[in-house]
Each structure stands twice: as C-alpha cells, then as structure tokens.
Design a protein around this motif. Structure first.
Motif, PDB file in Angstrom:
ATOM      1  N   PRO A  41     -23.653  63.152  26.775  1.00 19.08           N
ATOM      2  CA  PRO A  41     -24.149  64.514  27.221  1.00 19.08           C
ATOM      3  C   PRO A  41     -24.633  64.819  28.529  1.00 19.08           C
ATOM      4  O   PRO A  41     -24.648  63.991  29.115  1.00 19.08           O
ATOM      5  N   GLU A  42     -23.670  66.142  29.101  1.00 14.98           N
ATOM      6  CA  GLU A  42     -24.369  66.339  30.812  1.00 14.98           C
ATOM      7  C   GLU A  42     -26.278  66.863  30.213  1.00 14.98           C
ATOM      8  O   GLU A  42     -26.059  67.925  29.574  1.00 14.98           O
ATOM      9  N   LYS A  43     -26.871  66.233  31.127  1.00 14.68           N
ATOM     10  CA  LYS A  43     -28.259  66.621  31.320  1.00 14.68           C
ATOM     11  C   LYS A  43     -28.556  66.591  32.585  1.00 14.68           C
ATOM     12  O   LYS A  43     -27.696  65.952  34.229  1.00 14.68           O
ATOM     13  N   GLU A  44     -29.706  67.241  32.780  1.00 16.52           N
ATOM     14  CA  GLU A  44     -29.761  67.971  33.906  1.00 16.52           C
ATOM     15  C   GLU A  44     -30.270  66.624  35.168  1.00 16.52           C
ATOM     16  O   GLU A  44     -31.557  65.348  34.704  1.00 16.52           O
ATOM     17  N   THR A  45     -29.952  65.931  36.454  1.00 15.17           N
ATOM     18  CA  THR A  45     -30.083  65.179  36.904  1.00 15.17           C
ATOM     19  C   THR A  45     -31.504  65.101  37.702  1.00 15.17           C
ATOM     20  O   THR A  45     -31.786  65.832  38.382  1.00 15.17           O
ATOM     21  N   GLY A  46     -32.575  63.832  37.373  1.00 17.75           N
ATOM     22  CA  GLY A  46     -33.538  64.068  38.214  1.00 17.75           C
ATOM     23  C   GLY A  46     -33.989  64.150  39.337  1.00 17.75           C
ATOM     24  O   GLY A  46     -32.348  64.057  40.469  1.00 17.75           O
ATOM     25  N   ASP A  47     -35.117  63.968  39.578  1.00 19.35           N
ATOM     26  CA  ASP A  47     -34.975  63.836  41.533  1.00 19.35           C
ATOM     27  C   ASP A  47     -35.191  62.557  41.806  1.00 19.35           C
ATOM     28  O   ASP A  47     -35.290  60.545  41.699  1.00 19.35           O
ATOM     29  N   LEU A  48     -33.554  61.923  41.933  1.00 13.93           N
ATOM     30  CA  LEU A  48     -33.458  60.874  42.693  1.00 13.93           C
ATOM     31  C   LEU A  48     -34.023  59.821  44.112  1.00 13.93           C
ATOM     32  O   LEU A  48     -33.664  58.717  44.359  1.00 13.93           O
ATOM     33  N   ARG A  49     -34.489  61.104  44.873  1.00 16.18           N
ATOM     34  CA  ARG A  49     -34.754  60.582  46.003  1.00 16.18           C
ATOM     35  C   ARG A  49     -36.342  59.946  46.017  1.00 16.18           C
ATOM     36  O   ARG A  49     -36.787  59.114  47.111  1.00 16.18           O
ATOM     37  N   ARG A  50     -36.806  60.220  45.002  1.00 12.39           N
ATOM     38  CA  ARG A  50     -38.667  60.037  44.337  1.00 12.39           C
ATOM     39  C   ARG A  50     -39.265  60.647  46.009  1.00 12.39           C
ATOM     40  O   ARG A  50     -39.428  59.089  46.296  1.00 12.39           O
ATOM     41  N   ASN A  51     -39.353  61.097  46.886  1.00 16.71           N
ATOM     42  CA  ASN A  51     -39.868  61.393  47.867  1.00 16.71           C
ATOM     43  C   ASN A  51     -39.606  60.128  49.041  1.00 16.71           C
ATOM     44  O   ASN A  51     -40.451  59.766  49.542  1.00 16.71           O
ATOM     45  N   LEU A  52     -38.797  60.132  48.953  1.00 21.63           N
ATOM     46  CA  LEU A  52     -38.634  58.475  49.613  1.00 21.63           C
ATOM     47  C   LEU A  52     -37.706  59.833  51.405  1.00 21.63           C
ATOM     48  O   LEU A  52     -37.240  60.144  51.378  1.00 21.63           O
ATOM     49  N   PHE A  53     -38.327  58.700  52.478  1.00 21.47           N
ATOM     50  CA  PHE A  53     -37.652  59.513  53.182  1.00 21.47           C
ATOM     51  C   PHE A  53     -36.237  58.705  53.405  1.00 21.47           C
ATOM     52  O   PHE A  53     -35.882  57.938  53.356  1.00 21.47           O
ATOM     53  N   PRO A  54     -35.274  58.740  54.748  1.00 17.79           N
ATOM     54  CA  PRO A  54     -33.833  59.021  54.581  1.00 17.79           C
ATOM     55  C   PRO A  54     -33.886  57.531  54.544  1.00 17.79           C
ATOM     56  O   PRO A  54     -32.804  57.663  54.341  1.00 17.79           O
ATOM     57  N   THR A  55     -34.432  56.392  55.208  1.00 15.87           N
ATOM     58  CA  THR A  55     -34.267  55.325  56.076  1.00 15.87           C
ATOM     59  C   THR A  55     -34.323  54.504  54.032  1.00 15.87           C
ATOM     60  O   THR A  55     -33.153  53.964  53.957  1.00 15.87           O
ATOM     61  N   PRO A  56     -35.100  53.905  53.761  1.00 11.71           N
ATOM     62  CA  PRO A  56     -35.815  54.056  52.084  1.00 11.71           C
ATOM     63  C   PRO A  56     -34.918  54.690  51.601  1.00 11.71           C
ATOM     64  O   PRO A  56     -34.053  54.078  50.429  1.00 11.71           O
ATOM     65  N   PHE A  57     -34.468  55.955  51.587  1.00 12.12           N
ATOM     66  CA  PHE A  57     -33.313  56.042  50.865  1.00 12.12           C
ATOM     67  C   PHE A  57     -32.034  55.829  50.634  1.00 12.12           C
ATOM     68  O   PHE A  57     -31.540  55.808  50.197  1.00 12.12           O
ATOM     69  N   SER A  58     -31.599  56.034  52.040  1.00  9.19           N
ATOM     70  CA  SER A  58     -30.485  55.420  52.460  1.00  9.19           C
ATOM     71  C   SER A  58     -29.652  53.512  51.754  1.00  9.19           C
ATOM     72  O   SER A  58     -28.992  53.293  50.833  1.00  9.19           O
ATOM     73  N   PHE A  59     -31.142  52.561  52.228  1.00  9.62           N
ATOM     74  CA  PHE A  59     -31.078  51.411  51.394  1.00  9.62           C
ATOM     75  C   PHE A  59     -30.771  51.558  49.530  1.00  9.62           C
ATOM     76  O   PHE A  59     -30.371  51.038  49.230  1.00  9.62           O
ATOM     77  N   PHE A  60     -31.904  51.995  48.667  1.00 12.56           N
ATOM     78  CA  PHE A  60     -31.448  52.581  47.714  1.00 12.56           C
ATOM     79  C   PHE A  60     -29.927  52.995  47.231  1.00 12.56           C
ATOM     80  O   PHE A  60     -29.286  52.831  46.211  1.00 12.56           O
TER      81      PHE A  60
END
Length: 287
Positions: free
Chosen positions: A214-233
């Motif tokens: 089922p297609e459902k709304e995707t939540g917040d993937l960044r989770r308030n991460l700054f760009p550098t830790p988000f790039s690692f995620f």
C-alpha cells in the motif's frame, strides 16, 4: 528485486544494487554470509579467514599526504581492526556474532578498555581499504561457549597510516577524518539534503507500488539530521553495493557526497519509473 547496472560510469557498483530504507541487511545475498531464520537476531559470521592484510594505503597518495599534513602527531592513535565485507557508516547500527578465536580475544580486550574497534571494508578482488569507521560496542552478550553477540554503533571515520601488528588480530595506527567545508552556503547545503530526502521518498513510494504494498505517506527521513550525518545515513541505505558505499565513506566533502547520492537515487527513480510503466501496460508480467 535486483536492479540493473545503475551507474555505468562507476564500475565499483554492484549489478545487484538495491536500496533498503529500514536497516542494514547483513544477510543480503551480496554479502558472503549465510541467511538465518532467527527473527530476534541478525548474526554476522566471521569464520572465514582473510589471506592478505595488505591495505591500500597508497591508492590515493595525494589525499593521504594531505591528510597527514593536516593531522597533528597527537591525533595518531592505535586501533584494533575488524576487516569485513561490508561498510559501516557513522551513526549506523551493526549487529555481529563473534566466534572466530582471534576476534574473541579482541572482544575480551575491548571489554576491559574503551569498547571501540575499527570496521574496515575488504573483499577478495580489491583487498582491504585504508579508510574505515569506528564501531563502538553499545550492547553485548557473552555465551557459554565464549562466543559474543554484540551491537555496535558507527562513530568517527579514520584512515590507516601504519599496520602495527597482524597477530592475533590487526592493529593499526590511524588518523581521524572529518569533512572539509564545502565552500557553499549553509542554505544551499540544506537545500541539497532536502532534494536527496525527496528522491528517497519517491524511491520508497515507487518500490512499494511495484511490490504491491500500500502506498502511504513517507515520514521524516532526515529526523532533524544536519547534512553531514544525513549523507552518512543515505549511504548506509545503499544495500548490496559495498564498493559504492566505501567510495561515499571516503569522500571528505558533504556536498560531493550528497550530489553523488542524489545521482544514484535519480538513476534508481528512472529505473523504477520505467518498471512501473511496464507493469501498468502488462499487469501480469513480473518486474
């Protein structure tokens, strides 16, 4: 679902490239570990031996020299190394089962010291990389036969400068790596990170559609991460492509890393869009 070659100009990427947005799947067919049916543990076996411990410290001589110049002598530390056919990113969680004798010795030592060791990527064709990530043991369980179940979390990155010893396990001198300033404004970097997040959401949406979920709304993937830790995620989700992950881990510029991840996700979207169109025309065909 196995995807075709997504980055034809980058021969390191695995032709069975796929994305996982839940957790690192250590039982992926791309890794030389057996599957297990245990639902409450993911066990990574390390019974196999690594015949060669020649690290590729000279593979990027200019970069290595630059790092050595930028590091103070006091920043050089000794770190036990655990070569594995996978890549650990800062912030990522890695469950392992330890039962090879030399690594059981390492675990006994770690439990009496600072619980930190270096996870470094290795494979039969390219050897052992010279850039890895510290894994800190956050939970462990010692079994009656002296095996260990451990859960570690990725911390800072490092570059190997010298092998101190190889027995009973690898120990190396390392220097720490940090991303250099990207040379662009903070708003631009945030905008790029948001673009990458939107691409990830589109990939999840199309993947779910192709898999009949089922297609459902995707939540917040960044989770308030700054760009550098988000790039690692983001890099940690590129399951099944350890060489591409290693290339991302070695980059020392957040903007460059995010741009490369954006390109990978865009190529994935192109493939999924084409596969979705085929499925719409031929609903009974397998994708």
């Amino acid at each position: 679902m196995a995807l075709p070659q997504l980055l034809p100009n980058r021969p390191l990427i695995n032709p069975n490239y796929k994305l996982s947005f839940s957790k690192i799947n250590l039982t992926s067919p791309a890794l030389p570990f057996p599957r297990h049916s245990h639902s409450h543990h993911i066990h990574t076996h390390v019974r196999h031996r690594y015949p060669s411990f020649t690290l590729n410290c000279s593979s990027n001589e200019n970069s290595s020299n630059t790092n050595k110049q930028n590091q103070n002598q006091n920043d050089v530390v000794e770190l036990p190394l655990f070569p594995l056919p996978l890549v650990l990113f800062p912030g990522a969680i890695l469950p392992l089962q330890i039962f090879e004798y030399r690594y059981r010795i390492m675990m006994h030592t770690l439990l009496q010291t600072d619980l930190r060791f270096g996870v470094i990527y290795t494979d039969a064709s390219t050897g052992t990389a010279d850039v890895g990530c510290v894994g800190e043991v956050v939970k462990h369980e010692r079994l009656v036969d002296d095996r260990f179940f451990i859960i570690c979390k990725g911390q800072e990155r490092f570059r190997v400068t010298k092998i101190v010893r190889t027995k009973p396990y690898l120990v190396a001198e390392v220097v720490w790596l940090e991303d250099r300033p990207s040379g662009i404004g903070e708003d631009d970097l945030e905008g790029l990170a948001n673009e990458v997040e939107n691409h990830m959401k589109d990939v999840i949406r199309l993947s779910n559609r192709l898999n009949g979920k089922p297609e459902k709304e995707t939540g917040d993937l960044r989770r308030n991460l700054f760009p550098t830790p988000f790039s690692f995620f983001v890099g940690s989700t590129f399951e099944g492509a350890p060489r591409e992950q290693q290339a991302l881990l070695e980059l020392e510029d957040t903007m460059v890393r995010l741009k490369r991840e954006k390109e990978t996700l865009r190529n994935t979207l192109n493939y999924l869009s084409a596969a979705s169109a085929v499925k719409d025309v031929f609903p009974s065909s397998s994708t």
